[in-house]
Scaffold this motif. Sequence first.
Motif, PDB file in Angstrom:
ATOM      1  N   LEU A   8     -13.604   3.268   2.471  1.00 51.83           N
ATOM      2  CA  LEU A   8     -13.425   2.561   1.203  1.00 51.83           C
ATOM      3  C   LEU A   8     -12.318   3.182   0.354  1.00 51.83           C
ATOM      4  O   LEU A   8     -11.680   2.491  -0.448  1.00 51.83           O
ATOM      5  CB  LEU A   8     -14.739   2.544   0.413  1.00 51.83           C
ATOM      6  CG  LEU A   8     -15.831   1.605   0.934  1.00 51.83           C
ATOM      7  CD1 LEU A   8     -17.111   1.787   0.129  1.00 51.83           C
ATOM      8  CD2 LEU A   8     -15.379   0.150   0.872  1.00 51.83           C
ATOM      9  N   GLN A   9     -12.084   4.475   0.533  1.00 51.31           N
ATOM     10  CA  GLN A   9     -11.018   5.133  -0.225  1.00 51.31           C
ATOM     11  C   GLN A   9      -9.655   4.519   0.074  1.00 51.31           C
ATOM     12  O   GLN A   9      -8.769   4.504  -0.782  1.00 51.31           O
ATOM     13  CB  GLN A   9     -10.995   6.631   0.091  1.00 51.31           C
ATOM     14  CG  GLN A   9     -12.237   7.396  -0.345  1.00 51.31           C
ATOM     15  CD  GLN A   9     -12.478   7.310  -1.843  1.00 51.31           C
ATOM     16  OE1 GLN A   9     -11.540   7.420  -2.634  1.00 51.31           O
ATOM     17  NE2 GLN A   9     -13.731   7.113  -2.230  1.00 51.31           N
ATOM     18  N   THR A  10      -9.502   3.985   1.266  1.00 51.68           N
ATOM     19  CA  THR A  10      -8.203   3.426   1.651  1.00 51.68           C
ATOM     20  C   THR A  10      -7.904   2.099   0.947  1.00 51.68           C
ATOM     21  O   THR A  10      -6.754   1.656   0.922  1.00 51.68           O
ATOM     22  CB  THR A  10      -8.144   3.208   3.176  1.00 51.68           C
ATOM     23  OG1 THR A  10      -9.119   2.220   3.552  1.00 51.68           O
ATOM     24  CG2 THR A  10      -8.432   4.512   3.918  1.00 51.68           C
ATOM     25  N   VAL A  11      -8.947   1.455   0.415  1.00 50.26           N
ATOM     26  CA  VAL A  11      -8.739   0.186  -0.305  1.00 50.26           C
ATOM     27  C   VAL A  11      -9.205   0.323  -1.753  1.00 50.26           C
ATOM     28  O   VAL A  11      -9.533  -0.668  -2.409  1.00 50.26           O
ATOM     29  CB  VAL A  11      -9.482  -0.983   0.393  1.00 50.26           C
ATOM     30  CG1 VAL A  11      -8.829  -1.319   1.720  1.00 50.26           C
ATOM     31  CG2 VAL A  11     -10.965  -0.657   0.583  1.00 50.26           C
ATOM     32  N   GLY A  12      -9.215   1.553  -2.243  1.00 51.62           N
ATOM     33  CA  GLY A  12      -9.731   1.816  -3.583  1.00 51.62           C
ATOM     34  C   GLY A  12      -9.008   1.057  -4.678  1.00 51.62           C
ATOM     35  O   GLY A  12      -9.635   0.497  -5.584  1.00 51.62           O
ATOM     36  N   ARG A  13      -7.676   1.024  -4.624  1.00 50.40           N
ATOM     37  CA  ARG A  13      -6.915   0.346  -5.670  1.00 50.40           C
ATOM     38  C   ARG A  13      -7.240  -1.145  -5.690  1.00 50.40           C
ATOM     39  O   ARG A  13      -7.437  -1.739  -6.760  1.00 50.40           O
ATOM     40  CB  ARG A  13      -5.419   0.549  -5.444  1.00 50.40           C
ATOM     41  CG  ARG A  13      -4.552  -0.135  -6.499  1.00 50.40           C
ATOM     42  CD  ARG A  13      -3.070   0.070  -6.226  1.00 50.40           C
ATOM     43  NE  ARG A  13      -2.710   1.479  -6.282  1.00 50.40           N
ATOM     44  CZ  ARG A  13      -1.483   1.934  -6.044  1.00 50.40           C
ATOM     45  NH1 ARG A  13      -0.514   1.078  -5.717  1.00 50.40           N
ATOM     46  NH2 ARG A  13      -1.224   3.227  -6.123  1.00 50.40           N
ATOM     47  N   GLU A  14      -7.299  -1.764  -4.517  1.00 48.59           N
ATOM     48  CA  GLU A  14      -7.610  -3.193  -4.443  1.00 48.59           C
ATOM     49  C   GLU A  14      -9.022  -3.483  -4.952  1.00 48.59           C
ATOM     50  O   GLU A  14      -9.257  -4.468  -5.667  1.00 48.59           O
ATOM     51  CB  GLU A  14      -7.467  -3.694  -3.006  1.00 48.59           C
ATOM     52  CG  GLU A  14      -6.039  -3.675  -2.480  1.00 48.59           C
ATOM     53  CD  GLU A  14      -5.671  -2.336  -1.850  1.00 48.59           C
ATOM     54  OE1 GLU A  14      -6.378  -1.340  -2.116  1.00 48.59           O
ATOM     55  OE2 GLU A  14      -4.681  -2.300  -1.096  1.00 48.59           O
ATOM     56  N   LEU A  15      -9.967  -2.604  -4.598  1.00 48.97           N
ATOM     57  CA  LEU A  15     -11.342  -2.793  -5.059  1.00 48.97           C
ATOM     58  C   LEU A  15     -11.428  -2.749  -6.582  1.00 48.97           C
ATOM     59  O   LEU A  15     -12.073  -3.599  -7.210  1.00 48.97           O
ATOM     60  CB  LEU A  15     -12.253  -1.711  -4.467  1.00 48.97           C
ATOM     61  CG  LEU A  15     -12.638  -1.848  -2.995  1.00 48.97           C
ATOM     62  CD1 LEU A  15     -13.405  -0.615  -2.535  1.00 48.97           C
ATOM     63  CD2 LEU A  15     -13.480  -3.098  -2.781  1.00 48.97           C
ATOM     64  N   LYS A  16     -10.768  -1.788  -7.177  1.00 48.90           N
ATOM     65  CA  LYS A  16     -10.818  -1.653  -8.633  1.00 48.90           C
ATOM     66  C   LYS A  16     -10.180  -2.857  -9.316  1.00 48.90           C
ATOM     67  O   LYS A  16     -10.687  -3.349 -10.332  1.00 48.90           O
ATOM     68  CB  LYS A  16     -10.115  -0.365  -9.057  1.00 48.90           C
ATOM     69  CG  LYS A  16     -10.863   0.901  -8.656  1.00 48.90           C
ATOM     70  CD  LYS A  16     -10.075   2.154  -9.032  1.00 48.90           C
ATOM     71  CE  LYS A  16     -10.804   3.414  -8.596  1.00 48.90           C
ATOM     72  NZ  LYS A  16     -10.027   4.646  -8.908  1.00 48.90           N
ATOM     73  N   GLY A  17      -9.081  -3.350  -8.742  1.00 49.53           N
ATOM     74  CA  GLY A  17      -8.415  -4.506  -9.327  1.00 49.53           C
ATOM     75  C   GLY A  17      -9.282  -5.752  -9.283  1.00 49.53           C
ATOM     76  O   GLY A  17      -9.398  -6.485 -10.280  1.00 49.53           O
ATOM     77  N   CYS A  18      -9.928  -5.988  -8.137  1.00 46.58           N
ATOM     78  CA  CYS A  18     -10.802  -7.163  -8.005  1.00 46.58           C
ATOM     79  C   CYS A  18     -12.025  -7.049  -8.906  1.00 46.58           C
ATOM     80  O   CYS A  18     -12.448  -8.026  -9.537  1.00 46.58           O
ATOM     81  CB  CYS A  18     -11.244  -7.332  -6.552  1.00 46.58           C
ATOM     82  SG  CYS A  18      -9.950  -7.902  -5.445  1.00 46.58           S
ATOM     83  N   MET A  19     -12.598  -5.848  -8.960  1.00 49.52           N
ATOM     84  CA  MET A  19     -13.800  -5.648  -9.767  1.00 49.52           C
ATOM     85  C   MET A  19     -13.513  -5.926 -11.237  1.00 49.52           C
ATOM     86  O   MET A  19     -14.266  -6.633 -11.921  1.00 49.52           O
ATOM     87  CB  MET A  19     -14.304  -4.213  -9.588  1.00 49.52           C
ATOM     88  CG  MET A  19     -15.670  -3.950 -10.179  1.00 49.52           C
ATOM     89  SD  MET A  19     -17.002  -4.726  -9.233  1.00 49.52           S
ATOM     90  CE  MET A  19     -17.040  -3.664  -7.778  1.00 49.52           C
TER      91      MET A  19
END
Length: 267
Positions: A24-35
């Motif tokens: 999940l760390q590898t997609v952390g930026r995308e996750l935060k943006g979507c959230m």
Amino acid sequence: MEPKYPGLVESYVDLGECYDRAALQTVGRELKGCMKGYKACYSRAYRCLTAAAQLDEDVRALLVTPALEAKMAKRARGILSREIKGAGDQAGRAVQRFLGGITWQGVLREYGTVEAQCGRVYELSDTYGLAHTMLTCLAAGAMAAGHDVVACPDPLFPDRMAHLLIPSLSLAFVSTAPELPWPHRPYRRIRLDAMADGEVLRRSRARLRFSRKVSAALLEEAVDALAQAKAMHDELEGLYNPHVDFDRVYQRGEEIVEAFLALEERK
């Protein structure tokens, strides 16, 4: 949902152990943006819906008078005397079911549900949301005669009835607006708008037109925000799902079910 008695009769269920945290760390930026993005879209949708509801409430407050309520109650009594013969041994009961909602796909109304249960449909032509008083009288009369009813709340005003189904009589009362008409020829049509004070309608024509136009625009904006929120939420699931061990999730679910069954056997 918080357990009322943790460890005694309820427990916390931690599914966080099913994540692959390193991945999940590898997609952390995308996750935060979507959230952040989908929550902002929901907030915008709720603001628009609140504003639309306030406009609709102002219109209703303008048109609903004691005289109008008395007129609707009288009309309801006439309908009841014609449609309901005799009385049951005991009073009927009411259940609440939404017939439609405001969704990412638009403002929806499941008329098919009405058709499946009721062969006769009164269409209440209701541009300004006036139907609640008449529907309340109809529901009370039907239950007093022993019939169960399905009261369908207005999505914007859940404390108000928008539609009424009486399946045992194959009878329904559906309020409609120009943008959501009944798709078939109704059993009977009642123009609730025409029951309002004609002088008030004439004097307030510009105000009513403006309120409806702005309310419709706000609903459209809310639907657009909900559609954006869904798209972002779908993207969020797409980012998370490859990094969740669903076998462990299902195993945990089976353990919980087995625990419930064991409790039931001990009773």
